[in-house]
Design a protein around this motif. Structure first.
Motif, PDB file in Angstrom:
ATOM      1  N   ARG A  71       5.668 -11.137 -11.612  1.00 42.96           N
ATOM      2  CA  ARG A  71       6.584 -10.125 -12.135  1.00 42.96           C
ATOM      3  C   ARG A  71       5.898  -9.287 -13.207  1.00 42.96           C
ATOM      4  N   ILE A  72       6.380  -8.087 -13.399  1.00 48.02           N
ATOM      5  CA  ILE A  72       5.775  -7.164 -14.352  1.00 48.02           C
ATOM      6  C   ILE A  72       5.666  -7.761 -15.758  1.00 48.02           C
ATOM      7  N   PRO A  73       6.688  -8.451 -16.272  1.00 45.21           N
ATOM      8  CA  PRO A  73       6.525  -9.031 -17.611  1.00 45.21           C
ATOM      9  C   PRO A  73       5.347  -9.991 -17.720  1.00 45.21           C
ATOM     10  N   GLU A  74       5.050 -10.730 -16.647  1.00 45.39           N
ATOM     11  CA  GLU A  74       3.894 -11.631 -16.658  1.00 45.39           C
ATOM     12  C   GLU A  74       2.597 -10.838 -16.702  1.00 45.39           C
ATOM     13  N   ALA A 105       3.888  -0.110 -18.582  1.00 45.04           N
ATOM     14  CA  ALA A 105       4.741  -1.127 -19.203  1.00 45.04           C
ATOM     15  C   ALA A 105       4.152  -1.639 -20.508  1.00 45.04           C
ATOM     16  N   ARG A 109       6.035  -1.234 -24.134  1.00 40.67           N
ATOM     17  CA  ARG A 109       6.506  -2.433 -24.830  1.00 40.67           C
ATOM     18  C   ARG A 109       5.618  -2.845 -25.993  1.00 40.67           C
ATOM     19  N   TRP A 198       2.439  -9.168  -5.957  1.00 45.44           N
ATOM     20  CA  TRP A 198       2.834  -8.123  -6.912  1.00 45.44           C
ATOM     21  C   TRP A 198       4.008  -7.326  -6.345  1.00 45.44           C
ATOM     22  N   MET A 202       8.267  -7.604  -7.365  1.00 40.24           N
ATOM     23  CA  MET A 202       8.796  -6.365  -7.927  1.00 40.24           C
ATOM     24  C   MET A 202      10.317  -6.326  -7.813  1.00 40.24           C
ATOM     25  N   SER A 203      10.983  -5.919  -8.892  1.00 37.36           N
ATOM     26  CA  SER A 203      12.437  -5.806  -8.892  1.00 37.36           C
ATOM     27  C   SER A 203      12.853  -4.534  -9.596  1.00 37.36           C
ATOM     28  N   ALA A 205      15.171  -4.304 -11.728  1.00 41.94           N
ATOM     29  CA  ALA A 205      15.414  -4.622 -13.138  1.00 41.94           C
ATOM     30  C   ALA A 205      14.127  -4.540 -13.951  1.00 41.94           C
ATOM     31  N   ASP A 206      13.038  -5.092 -13.406  1.00 39.45           N
ATOM     32  CA  ASP A 206      11.766  -5.057 -14.130  1.00 39.45           C
ATOM     33  C   ASP A 206      11.244  -3.631 -14.258  1.00 39.45           C
ATOM     34  N   GLY A 209      13.167  -1.727 -16.730  1.00 37.24           N
ATOM     35  CA  GLY A 209      12.919  -2.197 -18.082  1.00 37.24           C
ATOM     36  C   GLY A 209      11.745  -1.536 -18.762  1.00 37.24           C
TER      37      GLY A 209
END
Length: 276
Positions: A71-74, A105, A109, A198, A202-203, A205-206, A209
């Motif tokens: 996920r993108i946050p990772e 991202a 962030r 990857w 992907m979502s 929501a991500d 964000g």
């Protein structure tokens, strides 16, 4: 060199003067840090120190198996952790394709870690979302993602007959030896699945964000990109609150670092050079 971060070992190609201002380079799918090889000599000549990272799934020592691990946050946390491991408080950030998504991202962030941003090919996720909801052509351009998100089937299609489909996808990078340079590592056990994760992780929501970017930003787009159309490219500006430049490369394919390394290096230096 190898960098240990978050329990993984990442491969990082380092070059340029040891006292140079740092530039972190993030590659896209289905490539690796080698896509920057023709770009970095100009950056080194200008006094910049480059760190080209083989990201999660591409570095053999950083290849978890769960889809959620991509996920993108990772991916964002990986970049921050690698900067920490390298002892870099901040760096100029450059990303192509999926590397651009991660770079957007990170800049949104963790702006304190990003001196400047140069995003290549892929615009801010909000610009992509806008194009996908309003532009039928962009929906068609992005239709390949549906296949990439299908476990096993995508691997079978892309790797069949000595990875013929994967090599065709990479056709715009250059001659056969360059295509092989990227395609061959993807044929190693687990490598293509990790890269495709990857897309599978992907979502909406991500992607949603990823907020506006306030750091000085350049977006480089090529008008012969089969994956990203003009609607998405031109919507990018609305998602940058800092100084923004839009660089259009006429007649260049999606594979900008390979196909147009000199003008890309010029755009990076124009952005990074004045704020080093």
């Amino acid at each position: 060199m190898r960098v240990d971060a978050r329990g993984f070992t990442f491969e990082v190609t380092v070059g340029g003067p040891t006292d140079g201002v740092p530039v972190l380079l993030l590659h896209g799918f289905p490539q690796h840090s080698g896509e920057w090889d023709d770009v970095v000599p100009a950056l080194h000549a200008a006094g910049l120190r480059t760190y080209a990272l083989d990201q999660r799934g591409y570095s053999p020592g950083a290849r978890p198996t769960a889809v959620a691990d991509y996920r993108i946050p990772e991916l964002v946390t990986d970049v921050v952790a690698v900067l920490d491991a390298l002892g870099l408080d901040a760096a100029h950030l450059v990303g192509h394709d999926w590397g651009a998504v991660v770079a957007w991202a990170v800049a949104a962030r963790h702006p304190e870690r990003v001196r400047t941003l140069t995003a290549v090919s892929v615009p801010h996720p909000a610009a992509m979302a806008h194009a996908l909801s309003t532009d039928a052509q962009q929906k068609a351009r992005s239709s390949y993602i549906a296949l990439f998100r299908k476990p096993d089937k995508a691997e079978k299609v892309l790797l069949a007959w000595h990875a013929t489909a994967l090599r065709k996808l990479l056709g715009g990078v250059g001659d056969t030896s360059r295509v092989n340079r990227y395609a061959d590592p993807m044929r190693e056990p687990g490598a293509l699945t990790a890269a495709l994760n990857w897309y599978r992780a992907m979502s909406r929501a991500d992607l949603a964000g990823v907020g506006p970017v306030a750091v000085p930003t350049t977006y480089v787009w090529s008008d012969s990109d089969v994956a990203i159309g003009r609607t998405a490219a031109e919507a990018c500006a609305e998602n940058v609150t800092g100084d923004y430049r839009f660089v259009q490369l006429p007649g260049v394919s999606h594979w900008i670092p390979d196909a147009a390394p000199a003008p890309l290096a010029e755009a990076i230096l124009a952005r990074a050079g004045g704020t080093a």
